[in-house]
Design an enzyme around this catalytic site. Structure first.
Site, short mmCIF file in Angstrom:
data_model
loop_
_atom_site.label_atom_id
_atom_site.label_comp_id
_atom_site.label_asym_id
_atom_site.label_seq_id
_atom_site.Cartn_x
_atom_site.Cartn_y
_atom_site.Cartn_z
N HIS A 177 0.86 -1.18 0.00
CA HIS A 177 0.00 0.00 0.00
C HIS A 177 0.89 1.22 0.00
O HIS A 177 1.94 1.22 0.64
CB HIS A 177 -0.89 0.00 1.25
CG HIS A 177 -2.06 0.91 1.12
ND1 HIS A 177 -1.97 2.25 1.37
CD2 HIS A 177 -3.33 0.67 0.75
CE1 HIS A 177 -3.15 2.80 1.16
NE2 HIS A 177 -3.99 1.87 0.78
N ASP A 233 -8.09 -5.12 -0.01
CA ASP A 233 -8.55 -5.90 -1.16
C ASP A 233 -8.28 -7.38 -1.02
O ASP A 233 -8.89 -8.19 -1.72
CB ASP A 233 -7.87 -5.39 -2.44
CG ASP A 233 -8.34 -4.01 -2.80
OD1 ASP A 233 -9.55 -3.80 -2.73
OD2 ASP A 233 -7.51 -3.16 -3.13
N1 ACO Z 1 4.23 -7.66 -4.67
C1 ACO Z 1 5.58 -7.64 -4.82
N2 ACO Z 1 6.35 -6.54 -4.68
C2 ACO Z 1 5.72 -5.41 -4.36
C3 ACO Z 1 4.32 -5.35 -4.18
C4 ACO Z 1 3.56 -6.52 -4.34
N3 ACO Z 1 2.23 -6.53 -4.19
N4 ACO Z 1 3.96 -4.08 -3.87
C5 ACO Z 1 5.09 -3.37 -3.86
N5 ACO Z 1 6.16 -4.16 -4.15
C6 ACO Z 1 7.57 -3.75 -4.18
C7 ACO Z 1 7.84 -2.89 -5.42
O1 ACO Z 1 8.26 -3.68 -6.51
C8 ACO Z 1 8.92 -1.97 -4.92
O2 ACO Z 1 10.13 -2.65 -4.93
P1 ACO Z 1 11.55 -1.84 -5.12
O3 ACO Z 1 11.63 -0.89 -3.97
O4 ACO Z 1 12.57 -2.90 -5.12
O5 ACO Z 1 11.40 -1.14 -6.45
C9 ACO Z 1 8.56 -1.73 -3.45
O6 ACO Z 1 7.79 -2.89 -3.06
C10 ACO Z 1 7.71 -0.48 -3.24
O7 ACO Z 1 6.57 -0.60 -4.05
P2 ACO Z 1 5.98 0.55 -4.96
O8 ACO Z 1 5.25 -0.06 -6.11
O9 ACO Z 1 7.05 1.55 -5.26
O10 ACO Z 1 4.96 1.17 -3.95
P3 ACO Z 1 3.79 2.11 -4.33
O11 ACO Z 1 3.48 2.86 -3.09
O12 ACO Z 1 4.09 2.89 -5.55
O13 ACO Z 1 2.59 1.14 -4.73
C11 ACO Z 1 0.80 -0.37 -4.60
C12 ACO Z 1 1.64 0.69 -3.86
C13 ACO Z 1 0.36 0.16 -5.98
C14 ACO Z 1 -0.45 -0.67 -3.80
C15 ACO Z 1 1.67 -1.64 -4.77
O14 ACO Z 1 2.03 -2.13 -3.50
C16 ACO Z 1 0.94 -2.72 -5.57
O15 ACO Z 1 0.96 -2.68 -6.80
N6 ACO Z 1 0.27 -3.70 -4.88
C17 ACO Z 1 -0.48 -4.71 -5.56
C18 ACO Z 1 -1.81 -4.13 -6.03
C19 ACO Z 1 -2.78 -3.89 -4.89
O16 ACO Z 1 -2.98 -4.73 -4.04
N7 ACO Z 1 -3.41 -2.71 -4.93
C20 ACO Z 1 -4.42 -2.32 -3.93
C21 ACO Z 1 -3.98 -1.11 -3.22
S1 ACO Z 1 -5.04 -0.76 -1.88
C22 ACO Z 1 -6.37 0.00 -2.53
O17 ACO Z 1 -6.38 0.57 -3.57
C23 ACO Z 1 -7.57 -0.09 -1.73
#
Ligand code: ACO
Length: 430
Positions: free
Chosen positions: A307, A364
């Site tokens: 998140h 979610d």
């Molecule tokens: N699985 C694996 N790796 C992940 C995940 C995941 N679900 N989420 C984040 N990471 C990793 C990223 O690859 C990144 O790695 P790095 O630092 O080596 O580049 C690090 O964790 C930080 O992640 P970001 O994507 O930069 O974090 P951001 O804050 O931009 O994104 C998000 C948050 C979009 C929710 C992301 O965690 C994601 O895509 N999760 C899966 C989708 C999801 O569940 N979305 C629901 C969000 S909650 C809502 O809308 C109610």
């Protein structure tokens, strides 16, 4: 304590005022930065940008805290406030008294129908049309039938519009589902409470009323309530962005639906179910799924994990995890997807990659499993999220419009394109 910040750029120092919120968060006020230094800030994804002051929702992502108007989210579990009561709290700032809640409930009941002419709009969509596309289009179309939304002149007209759209979104959602299945459209029944009325429109038949189990009604009420607001997330910021041009409430909210549709936001609960089903079909083991999620070249993410704001267990996911057990016990269902979800959660919570990156289950992760058990089809999951989030969008739109000094939202950019060059006529191009 008064905080002070200074910024030195190429030998020139400017003082930046520090803004403090009621929970002690601090923010650098850069409103004069460009005027004083010629520089702008660069913050793709807005992870460090406070776009407004807001008194609606407080989140401490590090501690896993979420509060609506000061009330911790855990207090919305048991005894459960009705979704309309939560909506009033979020929109108007106070828990309503009995008379106010009854008036709002009455407005909601009286406004649950759609203008009959709106049926033609539904008929224009192919039966396979995604429900989210129909939802945003139909919410926008509402302003054609309710031109009063262009001028919400006073508190009472705003209250009617708010209650009206909170009620109608449910009718639009249910109609889009019924059409996709070739089922007769069911009119709303104002004698039923908010969630029971929605389940009636989804599942009753003209010759047979759907019997709504109280546990299922409660679970749906909880899902909507837990989604009611989440401060400046992608869809809410979109509503504010559109609202900043003084676009009407329905148009602004319709844009929120579009933003919520994406798989990184409101579409994630659908992606969670797809992922769990794929694992169940045997195409992937939970351990393999985790390996793929950690491999940057795979393009795979563990859906329902991570998140932007929570770097701790999402407090809403904790509540929904308990609700899963209640719903499954009531329905007597044994869903292997729930077991896979538990296994994934167990593995991820002790995996160094997930620990280091502070990736925990988000709301979610469990909401999709509960909705599936209730019989809501997967392509309706983001629609359900939209119904839940609507009070938050309305509250944020109202807060923005009540604030006299609100400006049109217009970020800047760092241009990285071609430097000035000449137009080349077609015949002379390579
Ligand atoms: N699985 C694996 N790796 C992940 C995940 C995941 N679900 N989420 C984040 N990471 C990793 C990223 O690859 C990144 O790695 P790095 O630092 O080596 O580049 C690090 O964790 C930080 O992640 P970001 O994507 O930069 O974090 P951001 O804050 O931009 O994104 C998000 C948050 C979009 C929710 C992301 O965690 C994601 O895509 N999760 C899966 C989708 C999801 O569940 N979305 C629901 C969000 S909650 C809502 O809308 C109610």
């Amino acid at each position: 304590m008064a905080h002070k910040a200074t910024l030195t750029i190429d030998g020139k120092t400017v003082e930046l005022p520090v803004v403090e919120g009621t929970e002690g968060e601090l923010a650098l006020d850069i409103t004069q930065l460009r005027a004083q230094t010629g520089l702008i800030t660069f913050d793709p994804g807005y992870g460090n940008t406070g776009s407004c002051k807001s008194a609606i929702t407080f989140i401490d992502g590090e501690k896993g805290i979420l509060r609506y108007r000061g009330i911790p989210i855990e207090q919305f579990d048991r005894p459960k406030p009705d979704f309309l009561e939560t909506a009033m709290l979020v929109i108007f700032g106070q828990l309503p008294n009995k008379a106010d809640l009854e008036r709002f409930r009455g407005l909601s009941g009286a406004n649950s129908y759609l203008d009959e002419n709106m049926r033609h709009h539904f008929e224009g969509f192919p039966v396979s049309a995604p429900p989210m596309a129909q939802l945003s289009a139909m919410i926008n179309a509402l302003s054609c039938f309710h031109p009063e939304v262009f001028k919400l002149a006073n508190d009472s007209s705003f209250e009617s519009a708010a209650a009206g759209i909170i009620s109608k979104i449910r009718t639009i959602a249910a109609y889009s589902y019924r059409r996709s299945k070739g089922l007769p459209l069911m009119y709303p029944n104002s004698n039923l409470r908010y969630c029971a009325n929605f389940l009636h429109m989804m599942f009753s038949m003209p010759y047979k009323d759907h019997v709504v189990e109280p546990e299922i009604e409660d679970a749906l009420n909880l899902i909507f309530t837990l989604h009611a607001d989440h401060e400046q997330n992608c869809s809410t910021s979109t509503v504010r962005m559109v609202g900043s041009s003084k676009a009407n409430l329905f148009a602004s909210v319709a844009s929120g639906v579009c933003a919520l549709w994406g798989p990184l936001h409101g579409g994630a609960n659908l992606a969670v179910i797809d992922m769990l089903e794929e694992i169940h079909r045997g195409n992937m083991k939970p351990e393999r799924c985790l390996e793929l999620a950690k491999d940057k070249t795979s393009g795979f993410k563990l859906m329902g994990f991570g998140h932007r704001v929570y770097k701790n267990y999402d407090p809403r996911a904790k509540i929904l995890k308990k609700t899963c057990d209640r719903v499954f016990a009531k329905m007597g269902v044994h869903d292997p997807l729930l077991e896979i979800a538990m296994k994934l959660e167990q593995l991820a919570l002790k995996d160094p990659y997930f620990i280091e990156k502070k990736l925990y289950p988000n709301v979610d992760f469990y909401s999709g499993i509960i909705m599936k058990a209730i019989g809501i089809p997967a392509n309706m999951f983001p629609v359900m999220f939209s119904i839940g989030r609507l009070p938050g969008w309305i509250a944020q739109w109202k807060e923005q419009h009540d604030e006299q000094s609100t400006k049109i939202a217009r970020p800047r950019q760092v241009y990285t394109g071609e430097k000035i060059r000449d137009y080349v006529p077609m015949g002379k191009r390579k």
